[in-house]
Motif scaffolding. Structure first.
Motif, PDB file in Angstrom:
ATOM      1  N   SER A  69     -31.144 -12.248 -96.273  1.00  0.00           N
ATOM      2  CA  SER A  69     -30.605 -11.910 -97.600  1.00  0.00           C
ATOM      3  C   SER A  69     -31.467 -10.889 -98.338  1.00  0.00           C
ATOM      4  O   SER A  69     -30.984 -10.176 -99.222  1.00  0.00           O
ATOM      5  N   LYS A  87     -26.541 -10.576 -92.831  1.00  0.00           N
ATOM      6  CA  LYS A  87     -26.038 -11.940 -92.648  1.00  0.00           C
ATOM      7  C   LYS A  87     -26.288 -12.425 -91.222  1.00  0.00           C
ATOM      8  O   LYS A  87     -26.339 -11.623 -90.286  1.00  0.00           O
ATOM      9  N   GLU A 140     -31.425 -17.158 -92.861  1.00  0.00           N
ATOM     10  CA  GLU A 140     -30.483 -16.667 -93.871  1.00  0.00           C
ATOM     11  C   GLU A 140     -31.230 -16.141 -95.096  1.00  0.00           C
ATOM     12  O   GLU A 140     -30.835 -15.121 -95.688  1.00  0.00           O
ATOM     13  N   LYS A 150     -32.218 -22.017 -89.396  1.00  0.00           N
ATOM     14  CA  LYS A 150     -31.089 -21.247 -89.934  1.00  0.00           C
ATOM     15  C   LYS A 150     -31.298 -20.910 -91.414  1.00  0.00           C
ATOM     16  O   LYS A 150     -31.062 -19.764 -91.851  1.00  0.00           O
TER      17      LYS A 150
END
Length: 212
Positions: free
Chosen positions: A146, A151, A142, A138
């Motif tokens: 970014s 998202k 992320e 995760k």
């Protein structure tokens, strides 16, 4: 909505706390019955010594029995042999390990010893590692998202070998360890050796849903 596949990893070094001793006894003979009688005496001698030092015979598990004929022998060598193998599991301590080695020398035991070390609570450990591996995936997802202002929305699918590993770990569990100390032996520096360690790992492949 887009998708992103990211692998996650987790590992932890743990101190092994269980030792499995596998003990093999062999004997030769001019006949199979002679070889069997000889190997039985070796095993009985060993079990008697263990009983006298507080380790009951029923704490050992039978691993294998075997008799066979040698197909190539040197002059004067007996043509048949017999093997018996037993095992025992107990909490790992360098005291116990050193004691077992001292007994073999002290009583001149004709035994082949093999030791296997492992961590007793592997199931719970790998559940935690699996959680950490997903979190690792995760965090990477992320970070990558970014870069383009996107998202993470959620998980679409996860690929892991955890179910297969869980079955293996259950077979290694010890529900009961009745032995905590082998009988008294001579003091030794070897008792101060550190317990062996092992590295346990988990990895996952997660498909993350990405918000556009």
């Amino acid at each position: 909505m887009g998708e992103m596949t990211v692998k996650g990893y987790a590992e932890k070094r743990v101190e092994c706390d269980i030792v499995k001793y596998t003990l093999g006894f062999t004997a030769d003979g001019m006949t199979i019955p002679e070889a069997v009688e000889a190997v039985n005496k070796e095993l009985e001698h060993f079990l008697e010594i263990m009983e006298n030092n507080g380790i009951k015979s029923d704490m050992f598990e039978l691993e294998d029995n075997n008799t066979s004929k040698r197909y190539s022998i040197d002059e004067g060598e007996k043509p048949y042999y017999s093997e018996r193998e037993i095992s025992i599991r107990m909490p790992l301590s360098t005291y116990n390990i050193n004691s077992m080695m001292q007994y073999i020398a002290k009583y001149k035991l004709n035994v082949v010893l093999r030791e296997t070390y492992y961590y007793s609570d592997l199931s719970d450990l790998h559940k935690e590692l699996l959680k950490e591996a997903v979190e690792d995936s995760k965090n990477k997802a992320e970070l990558i998202a970014s870069f383009t202002g996107q998202k993470i929305k959620g998980i679409k699918s996860v690929i892991t070998n955890f179910t297969e590993r869980e079955m293996l770990l259950k077979s290694k569990r010890d529900e009961e360890n009745r032995i905590y100390k082998i009988g008294e032996v001579a003091p030794s520096y070897a008792e101060n050796l550190s317990s062996p360690t092992d590295v346990e790992k988990e990895d996952v492949e997660v498909v993350w849903l990405i918000e556009d």
